[in-house]
Write a protein that holds these residues in place. Structure first.
Motif, PDB file in Angstrom:
ATOM      1  N   ARG A 165       0.837  -1.203   0.000  1.00 27.66           N
ATOM      2  CA  ARG A 165       0.000   0.000   0.000  1.00 27.66           C
ATOM      3  C   ARG A 165       0.876   1.259   0.000  1.00 27.66           C
ATOM      4  NH1 ARG A 165      -3.501   0.362   5.106  1.00 27.66           N
ATOM      5  NH2 ARG A 165      -1.511   0.958   5.985  1.00 27.66           N
ATOM      6  N   PHE A 166       1.938   1.250   0.822  1.00 32.66           N
ATOM      7  CA  PHE A 166       2.839   2.410   0.824  1.00 32.66           C
ATOM      8  C   PHE A 166       3.546   2.539  -0.524  1.00 32.66           C
ATOM      9  CE2 PHE A 166       6.791   4.647   1.242  1.00 32.66           C
ATOM     10  CZ  PHE A 166       6.384   5.813   1.876  1.00 32.66           C
ATOM     11  N   ALA A 167       3.953   1.418  -1.102  1.00 32.82           N
ATOM     12  CA  ALA A 167       4.600   1.452  -2.423  1.00 32.82           C
ATOM     13  C   ALA A 167       3.647   2.026  -3.471  1.00 32.82           C
ATOM     14  CB  ALA A 167       5.081   0.057  -2.815  1.00 32.82           C
ATOM     15  N   SER A 168       2.358   1.707  -3.385  1.00 32.25           N
ATOM     16  CA  SER A 168       1.366   2.282  -4.299  1.00 32.25           C
ATOM     17  C   SER A 168       1.254   3.787  -4.101  1.00 32.25           C
ATOM     18  CB  SER A 168      -0.010   1.644  -4.081  1.00 32.25           C
ATOM     19  OG  SER A 168       0.003   0.302  -4.466  1.00 32.25           O
ATOM     20  N   TYR A 169       1.287   4.213  -2.852  1.00 33.73           N
ATOM     21  CA  TYR A 169       1.258   5.642  -2.561  1.00 33.73           C
ATOM     22  C   TYR A 169       2.480   6.318  -3.177  1.00 33.73           C
ATOM     23  CZ  TYR A 169       1.604   9.937   0.217  1.00 33.73           C
ATOM     24  OH  TYR A 169       1.732  11.242   0.620  1.00 33.73           O
ATOM     25  N   LEU A 170       3.640   5.720  -3.012  1.00 28.06           N
ATOM     26  CA  LEU A 170       4.871   6.264  -3.577  1.00 28.06           C
ATOM     27  C   LEU A 170       4.785   6.364  -5.097  1.00 28.06           C
ATOM     28  CD1 LEU A 170       7.819   7.187  -3.130  1.00 28.06           C
ATOM     29  CD2 LEU A 170       8.471   4.777  -3.199  1.00 28.06           C
ATOM     30  N   ASP A 171       4.096   5.432  -5.688  1.00 27.53           N
ATOM     31  CA  ASP A 171       3.954   5.372  -7.143  1.00 27.53           C
ATOM     32  C   ASP A 171       2.878   6.335  -7.674  1.00 27.53           C
ATOM     33  OD1 ASP A 171       4.934   4.224  -9.481  1.00 27.53           O
ATOM     34  OD2 ASP A 171       3.469   2.593  -9.466  1.00 27.53           O
ATOM     35  N   SER A 172       2.107   6.940  -6.772  1.00 24.67           N
ATOM     36  CA  SER A 172       0.926   7.705  -7.175  1.00 24.67           C
ATOM     37  C   SER A 172       1.213   9.123  -7.665  1.00 24.67           C
ATOM     38  CB  SER A 172      -0.072   7.768  -6.021  1.00 24.67           C
ATOM     39  OG  SER A 172       0.418   8.614  -4.989  1.00 24.67           O
ATOM     40  N   ALA A 173       2.384   9.654  -7.376  1.00 22.70           N
ATOM     41  CA  ALA A 173       2.673  11.039  -7.755  1.00 22.70           C
ATOM     42  C   ALA A 173       4.173  11.219  -7.935  1.00 22.70           C
ATOM     43  CB  ALA A 173       2.156  11.999  -6.683  1.00 22.70           C
ATOM     44  N   GLU A 174       4.530  12.319  -8.537  1.00 19.60           N
ATOM     45  CA  GLU A 174       5.949  12.635  -8.753  1.00 19.60           C
ATOM     46  C   GLU A 174       6.696  12.711  -7.420  1.00 19.60           C
ATOM     47  OE1 GLU A 174       9.265  13.108 -10.964  1.00 19.60           O
ATOM     48  OE2 GLU A 174       7.265  12.863 -11.821  1.00 19.60           O
ATOM     49  N   SER A 175       6.042  13.332  -6.424  1.00 21.24           N
ATOM     50  CA  SER A 175       6.620  13.480  -5.095  1.00 21.24           C
ATOM     51  C   SER A 175       5.499  13.260  -4.085  1.00 21.24           C
ATOM     52  CB  SER A 175       7.204  14.889  -4.948  1.00 21.24           C
ATOM     53  OG  SER A 175       7.755  15.061  -3.677  1.00 21.24           O
ATOM     54  N   ILE A 176       5.805  12.587  -2.994  1.00 23.35           N
ATOM     55  CA  ILE A 176       4.788  12.314  -1.970  1.00 23.35           C
ATOM     56  C   ILE A 176       5.207  12.903  -0.633  1.00 23.35           C
ATOM     57  CG2 ILE A 176       3.891  10.236  -3.095  1.00 23.35           C
ATOM     58  CD1 ILE A 176       5.501   8.678  -0.839  1.00 23.35           C
ATOM     59  N   ALA A 177       4.218  13.244   0.171  1.00 28.90           N
ATOM     60  CA  ALA A 177       4.468  13.825   1.494  1.00 28.90           C
ATOM     61  C   ALA A 177       4.418  12.749   2.563  1.00 28.90           C
ATOM     62  CB  ALA A 177       3.436  14.909   1.784  1.00 28.90           C
ATOM     63  N   LEU A 178       5.335  12.846   3.516  1.00 28.28           N
ATOM     64  CA  LEU A 178       5.375  11.959   4.676  1.00 28.28           C
ATOM     65  C   LEU A 178       5.140  12.810   5.920  1.00 28.28           C
ATOM     66  CD1 LEU A 178       8.582   9.917   3.737  1.00 28.28           C
ATOM     67  CD2 LEU A 178       6.193   9.402   3.165  1.00 28.28           C
ATOM     68  N   PHE A 179       4.414  12.244   6.890  1.00 30.31           N
ATOM     69  CA  PHE A 179       4.018  12.988   8.075  1.00 30.31           C
ATOM     70  C   PHE A 179       4.406  12.240   9.342  1.00 30.31           C
ATOM     71  CE2 PHE A 179       1.281  13.994   4.571  1.00 30.31           C
ATOM     72  CZ  PHE A 179       1.098  15.373   4.635  1.00 30.31           C
ATOM     73  N   ASP A 180       4.510  12.988  10.459  1.00 33.35           N
ATOM     74  CA  ASP A 180       4.753  12.370  11.761  1.00 33.35           C
ATOM     75  C   ASP A 180       3.408  12.059  12.420  1.00 33.35           C
ATOM     76  OD1 ASP A 180       3.781  14.770  12.842  1.00 33.35           O
ATOM     77  OD2 ASP A 180       5.755  15.464  13.504  1.00 33.35           O
ATOM     78  N   ALA A 181       3.454  11.567  13.653  1.00 29.51           N
ATOM     79  CA  ALA A 181       2.234  11.167  14.357  1.00 29.51           C
ATOM     80  C   ALA A 181       1.285  12.345  14.605  1.00 29.51           C
ATOM     81  CB  ALA A 181       2.583  10.498  15.682  1.00 29.51           C
ATOM     82  N   ASP A 182       1.819  13.568  14.626  1.00 27.19           N
ATOM     83  CA  ASP A 182       0.994  14.758  14.812  1.00 27.19           C
ATOM     84  C   ASP A 182       0.449  15.293  13.489  1.00 27.19           C
ATOM     85  OD1 ASP A 182       1.425  14.777  17.603  1.00 27.19           O
ATOM     86  OD2 ASP A 182       3.363  15.785  17.304  1.00 27.19           O
ATOM     87  N   LYS A 183       0.693  14.522  12.409  1.00 28.14           N
ATOM     88  CA  LYS A 183       0.233  14.868  11.051  1.00 28.14           C
ATOM     89  C   LYS A 183       0.907  16.138  10.521  1.00 28.14           C
ATOM     90  CE  LYS A 183      -2.585  11.397  11.494  1.00 28.14           C
ATOM     91  NZ  LYS A 183      -2.312  10.771  12.748  1.00 28.14           N
ATOM     92  N   LYS A 184       2.153  16.361  10.946  1.00 27.95           N
ATOM     93  CA  LYS A 184       2.967  17.457  10.422  1.00 27.95           C
ATOM     94  C   LYS A 184       3.910  16.875   9.382  1.00 27.95           C
ATOM     95  CE  LYS A 184       2.764  20.162  14.594  1.00 27.95           C
ATOM     96  NZ  LYS A 184       3.382  20.355  15.877  1.00 27.95           N
ATOM     97  N   GLU A 185       3.990  17.536   8.245  1.00 28.39           N
ATOM     98  CA  GLU A 185       4.843  17.032   7.171  1.00 28.39           C
ATOM     99  C   GLU A 185       6.303  17.045   7.615  1.00 28.39           C
ATOM    100  OE1 GLU A 185       6.067  18.063   2.596  1.00 28.39           O
ATOM    101  OE2 GLU A 185       3.973  18.411   3.191  1.00 28.39           O
ATOM    102  N   ILE A 186       6.987  15.906   7.398  1.00 23.39           N
ATOM    103  CA  ILE A 186       8.386  15.794   7.802  1.00 23.39           C
ATOM    104  C   ILE A 186       9.344  15.666   6.617  1.00 23.39           C
ATOM    105  CG2 ILE A 186       7.980  14.874  10.114  1.00 23.39           C
ATOM    106  CD1 ILE A 186       8.350  12.043   8.938  1.00 23.39           C
ATOM    107  N   ARG A 187       8.792  15.257   5.459  1.00 27.76           N
ATOM    108  CA  ARG A 187       9.688  15.045   4.325  1.00 27.76           C
ATOM    109  C   ARG A 187       8.870  14.753   3.073  1.00 27.76           C
ATOM    110  NH1 ARG A 187      15.394  12.625   4.302  1.00 27.76           N
ATOM    111  NH2 ARG A 187      15.711  12.165   2.111  1.00 27.76           N
ATOM    112  N   GLN A 188       9.483  14.982   1.940  1.00 24.23           N
ATOM    113  CA  GLN A 188       8.922  14.588   0.649  1.00 24.23           C
ATOM    114  C   GLN A 188       9.919  13.623   0.019  1.00 24.23           C
ATOM    115  OE1 GLN A 188       6.480  16.341  -1.767  1.00 24.23           O
ATOM    116  NE2 GLN A 188       5.398  17.271  -0.047  1.00 24.23           N
ATOM    117  N   ILE A 189       9.390  12.568  -0.609  1.00 25.73           N
ATOM    118  CA  ILE A 189      10.257  11.660  -1.352  1.00 25.73           C
ATOM    119  C   ILE A 189       9.627  11.377  -2.709  1.00 25.73           C
ATOM    120  CG2 ILE A 189      11.302  10.588   0.698  1.00 25.73           C
ATOM    121  CD1 ILE A 189       9.504   8.146   0.226  1.00 25.73           C
ATOM    122  N   SER A 190      10.443  10.862  -3.599  1.00 21.15           N
ATOM    123  CA  SER A 190       9.989  10.545  -4.942  1.00 21.15           C
ATOM    124  C   SER A 190      10.451   9.145  -5.317  1.00 21.15           C
ATOM    125  CB  SER A 190      10.572  11.567  -5.920  1.00 21.15           C
ATOM    126  OG  SER A 190      10.317  11.177  -7.242  1.00 21.15           O
TER     127      SER A 190
END
Length: 174
Positions: free
Chosen positions: A117-142
């Protein structure tokens, strides 16, 4: 096996400790694989307890918050870690075949599906957002940052006996 024996003794003699045990087991089983991986591949970059917005399962109509236990980046390789702390059924497959199938599903298939499921998310866009437990963005990966992506489904229990026979379970629907 010693771990599960001790667990059964604790649960039988101190039922008041069961929830605390389960909580500590979950916390440690999610941390240990990444710690070991850090020793095997020094210099890797790790993200733990990563959240993202995606469809929780096939056919689900809207995005929800999903979580992956850990991501390890080593050069151009991404490892997606999903860890299950549950235990494999103690009953004989002769006595309760369905319990064995459910155990395999819970401890092997579900974490593999979560990693996919995470791999599908990674495949869904040019760049994806990752968040911490507080739902604050911590990083973007591609996905383009990685030559190889590997899903690592980890469980506390060993599957020595069943693992040697797993390829034969396909005709049974496993």
């Amino acid at each position: 096996n010693l771990y599960r024996i001790i667990q059964r003794i604790v649960f039988a003699n101190r039922p008041d400790l069961k929830q605390d045990w389960i909580g500590r087991q979950k916390e440690n089983t999610e941390r240990l694989p990444l710690r070991y991986f850090d020793k095997l591949l020094p210099g890797n970059f790790q993200l733990r307890d990563v959240y993202y917005r995606w469809y929780p399962n096939d056919g689900h109509p809207k995005k929800e918050w999903c979580e992956t236990d850990g991501l390890v980046i080593y050069g151009d390789h991404l490892f997606i870690f999903e860890v299950k702390a549950g235990s494999f059924t103690y009953t004989s497959p002769y006595d309760d075949y369905e319990a064995h199938i459910r155990s395999i599903d819970t401890l092997v298939q579900k974490p593999a599906d979560q990693g996919a499921r995470f791999a599908s998310y990674l495949d869904s866009a040019e760049s994806i957002a990752l968040f911490d437990a507080d739902k604050k963005e911590i990083r973007q990966i591609s996905k383009g940052d990685f030559r190889k992506i590997t899903v690592c489904a980890v469980t506390v229990d060993t599957f020595t006996e069943i693992a040697s026979q797993i390829q034969h379970l396909s005709p049974l629907g496993v």
